[in-house]
Design a protein around this motif. Structure first.
Motif, PDB file in Angstrom:
ATOM      1  N   PRO A 112     -34.036 -30.116 -37.793  1.00  0.00           N
ATOM      2  CA  PRO A 112     -35.133 -30.975 -38.248  1.00  0.00           C
ATOM      3  C   PRO A 112     -35.932 -31.649 -37.135  1.00  0.00           C
ATOM      4  O   PRO A 112     -37.165 -31.683 -37.224  1.00  0.00           O
ATOM      5  CB  PRO A 112     -34.425 -31.996 -39.142  1.00  0.00           C
ATOM      6  CG  PRO A 112     -33.229 -31.263 -39.644  1.00  0.00           C
ATOM      7  CD  PRO A 112     -32.778 -30.390 -38.509  1.00  0.00           C
ATOM      8  N   PRO A 113     -35.301 -32.173 -36.067  1.00  0.00           N
ATOM      9  CA  PRO A 113     -36.134 -32.799 -35.021  1.00  0.00           C
ATOM     10  C   PRO A 113     -37.102 -31.817 -34.353  1.00  0.00           C
ATOM     11  O   PRO A 113     -38.209 -32.203 -33.986  1.00  0.00           O
ATOM     12  CB  PRO A 113     -35.114 -33.322 -34.003  1.00  0.00           C
ATOM     13  CG  PRO A 113     -33.825 -33.381 -34.717  1.00  0.00           C
ATOM     14  CD  PRO A 113     -33.869 -32.346 -35.784  1.00  0.00           C
ATOM     15  N   THR A 165     -25.316 -32.474 -38.270  1.00  0.00           N
ATOM     16  CA  THR A 165     -25.976 -31.214 -37.977  1.00  0.00           C
ATOM     17  C   THR A 165     -26.115 -30.395 -39.258  1.00  0.00           C
ATOM     18  O   THR A 165     -25.113 -30.115 -39.919  1.00  0.00           O
ATOM     19  CB  THR A 165     -25.185 -30.416 -36.917  1.00  0.00           C
ATOM     20  OG1 THR A 165     -24.987 -31.261 -35.784  1.00  0.00           O
ATOM     21  CG2 THR A 165     -25.930 -29.166 -36.514  1.00  0.00           C
ATOM     22  N   PRO A 166     -27.337 -30.000 -39.615  1.00  0.00           N
ATOM     23  CA  PRO A 166     -27.574 -29.323 -40.890  1.00  0.00           C
ATOM     24  C   PRO A 166     -26.782 -28.029 -41.111  1.00  0.00           C
ATOM     25  O   PRO A 166     -26.407 -27.737 -42.225  1.00  0.00           O
ATOM     26  CB  PRO A 166     -29.070 -29.024 -40.862  1.00  0.00           C
ATOM     27  CG  PRO A 166     -29.642 -29.994 -39.923  1.00  0.00           C
ATOM     28  CD  PRO A 166     -28.582 -30.256 -38.908  1.00  0.00           C
ATOM     29  N   HIS A 167     -26.529 -27.267 -40.067  1.00  0.00           N
ATOM     30  CA  HIS A 167     -25.890 -25.966 -40.256  1.00  0.00           C
ATOM     31  C   HIS A 167     -24.361 -26.029 -40.217  1.00  0.00           C
ATOM     32  O   HIS A 167     -23.709 -25.002 -40.285  1.00  0.00           O
ATOM     33  CB  HIS A 167     -26.395 -24.971 -39.199  1.00  0.00           C
ATOM     34  CG  HIS A 167     -27.885 -24.818 -39.213  1.00  0.00           C
ATOM     35  ND1 HIS A 167     -28.580 -24.336 -40.308  1.00  0.00           N
ATOM     36  CD2 HIS A 167     -28.820 -25.112 -38.277  1.00  0.00           C
ATOM     37  CE1 HIS A 167     -29.874 -24.327 -40.027  1.00  0.00           C
ATOM     38  NE2 HIS A 167     -30.042 -24.794 -38.817  1.00  0.00           N
ATOM     39  N   GLN A 168     -23.811 -27.228 -40.105  1.00  0.00           N
ATOM     40  CA  GLN A 168     -22.359 -27.375 -40.074  1.00  0.00           C
ATOM     41  C   GLN A 168     -21.846 -27.900 -41.403  1.00  0.00           C
ATOM     42  O   GLN A 168     -22.540 -28.636 -42.106  1.00  0.00           O
ATOM     43  CB  GLN A 168     -21.941 -28.331 -38.954  1.00  0.00           C
ATOM     44  CG  GLN A 168     -22.210 -27.791 -37.578  1.00  0.00           C
ATOM     45  CD  GLN A 168     -21.759 -28.758 -36.492  1.00  0.00           C
ATOM     46  OE1 GLN A 168     -21.350 -29.876 -36.767  1.00  0.00           O
ATOM     47  NE2 GLN A 168     -21.857 -28.326 -35.254  1.00  0.00           N
ATOM     48  N   GLU A 169     -20.627 -27.535 -41.722  1.00  0.00           N
ATOM     49  CA  GLU A 169     -20.017 -27.987 -42.971  1.00  0.00           C
ATOM     50  C   GLU A 169     -19.634 -29.465 -42.861  1.00  0.00           C
ATOM     51  O   GLU A 169     -19.041 -29.897 -41.872  1.00  0.00           O
ATOM     52  CB  GLU A 169     -18.765 -27.160 -43.266  1.00  0.00           C
ATOM     53  CG  GLU A 169     -18.139 -27.513 -44.601  1.00  0.00           C
ATOM     54  CD  GLU A 169     -16.953 -26.622 -44.926  1.00  0.00           C
ATOM     55  OE1 GLU A 169     -15.983 -27.151 -45.509  1.00  0.00           O
ATOM     56  OE2 GLU A 169     -16.997 -25.431 -44.597  1.00  0.00           O
ATOM     57  N   ALA A 170     -19.954 -30.223 -43.884  1.00  0.00           N
ATOM     58  CA  ALA A 170     -19.648 -31.654 -43.904  1.00  0.00           C
ATOM     59  C   ALA A 170     -18.151 -31.866 -44.139  1.00  0.00           C
ATOM     60  O   ALA A 170     -17.526 -31.164 -44.935  1.00  0.00           O
ATOM     61  CB  ALA A 170     -20.439 -32.340 -45.004  1.00  0.00           C
ATOM     62  N   PRO A 180     -30.410 -26.109 -49.127  1.00  0.00           N
ATOM     63  CA  PRO A 180     -29.182 -25.445 -48.672  1.00  0.00           C
ATOM     64  C   PRO A 180     -28.030 -26.426 -48.417  1.00  0.00           C
ATOM     65  O   PRO A 180     -26.875 -26.134 -48.741  1.00  0.00           O
ATOM     66  CB  PRO A 180     -29.602 -24.742 -47.380  1.00  0.00           C
ATOM     67  CG  PRO A 180     -31.066 -24.536 -47.525  1.00  0.00           C
ATOM     68  CD  PRO A 180     -31.561 -25.718 -48.297  1.00  0.00           C
ATOM     69  N   GLU A 181     -28.329 -27.603 -47.854  1.00  0.00           N
ATOM     70  CA  GLU A 181     -27.276 -28.600 -47.626  1.00  0.00           C
ATOM     71  C   GLU A 181     -26.697 -29.079 -48.948  1.00  0.00           C
ATOM     72  O   GLU A 181     -25.477 -29.205 -49.085  1.00  0.00           O
ATOM     73  CB  GLU A 181     -27.831 -29.797 -46.865  1.00  0.00           C
ATOM     74  CG  GLU A 181     -28.018 -29.568 -45.401  1.00  0.00           C
ATOM     75  CD  GLU A 181     -28.591 -30.791 -44.711  1.00  0.00           C
ATOM     76  OE1 GLU A 181     -28.399 -31.931 -45.197  1.00  0.00           O
ATOM     77  OE2 GLU A 181     -29.244 -30.606 -43.680  1.00  0.00           O
ATOM     78  N   GLU A 182     -27.565 -29.362 -49.908  1.00  0.00           N
ATOM     79  CA  GLU A 182     -27.072 -29.818 -51.202  1.00  0.00           C
ATOM     80  C   GLU A 182     -26.247 -28.737 -51.895  1.00  0.00           C
ATOM     81  O   GLU A 182     -25.243 -29.043 -52.537  1.00  0.00           O
ATOM     82  CB  GLU A 182     -28.231 -30.287 -52.080  1.00  0.00           C
ATOM     83  CG  GLU A 182     -28.802 -31.609 -51.611  1.00  0.00           C
ATOM     84  CD  GLU A 182     -29.811 -32.200 -52.558  1.00  0.00           C
ATOM     85  OE1 GLU A 182     -30.258 -31.502 -53.507  1.00  0.00           O
ATOM     86  OE2 GLU A 182     -30.165 -33.375 -52.361  1.00  0.00           O
TER      87      GLU A 182
END
Length: 150
Positions: free
Chosen positions: A8-9, A67-72, A126-128
């Motif tokens: 995103p940045p 980080t958006p592409h990593q699993e929470a 995708p995150e949701e």
């Protein structure tokens, strides 16, 4: 390699650069320079900084990834995340709006909803979906209580 730049940045900076460059490219110079516009710009920028700081602090407190592409590791529903499921992305939108107003690039303001649409499609949904798969009912309850944006 490309995925490391798909953050995103990076998209925020690219959109801001485009917004600052567009008026020069088109040769159209519409100005709304006034004290009120400066105030509105400051409110958006200041609000974005506060929102981002609150979101980062809560994510760090919960010890989960930003980080958006990593699993929470955890579903964060406390702090500012009680008010918005995406306060960091909302901060980017507010910052973009504030900076475009600050630099008096009024004709670039249509980039704001385009940026919001892109960020929502590229990162938020995708995150949701990943959170929905991992946290199932907890995420469903969270979605019922908390709006995506405001």
């Amino acid at each position: 390699m490309l995925k490391s730049y798909d953050l995103p940045p990076v998209w925020f900076v690219l959109t801001l650069a485009l917004g600052l460059w567009l008026p020069r490219l088109t040769g159209l110079d519409l100005s709304l320079e006034s004290g009120l516009v400066d105030f509105i710009s400051a409110v958006f920028i200041g609000g974005a900084v506060i929102l981002m700081a609150l979101a980062i602090a809560e994510m760090r407190r919960q010890r989960t990834t930003m980080t958006p592409h990593q699993e929470a590791d955890r579903l964060v529903t406390s702090g500012i995340f009680k008010r918005s499921r995406n306060p960091m992305y909302l901060a980017y939108v507010m910052m973009l709006t504030g900076l475009l107003l600050c630099f008096d690039t009024i004709l670039s303001l249509p980039l704001v909803p385009i940026f919001l649409w892109f960020i929502e499609r590229r990162f938020v949904i995708p995150e949701e979906n990943a959170l929905r798969r991992k946290f199932r009912m907890d995420f469903a309850r969270y979605c019922e209580k908390t709006r995506r944006w405001l």
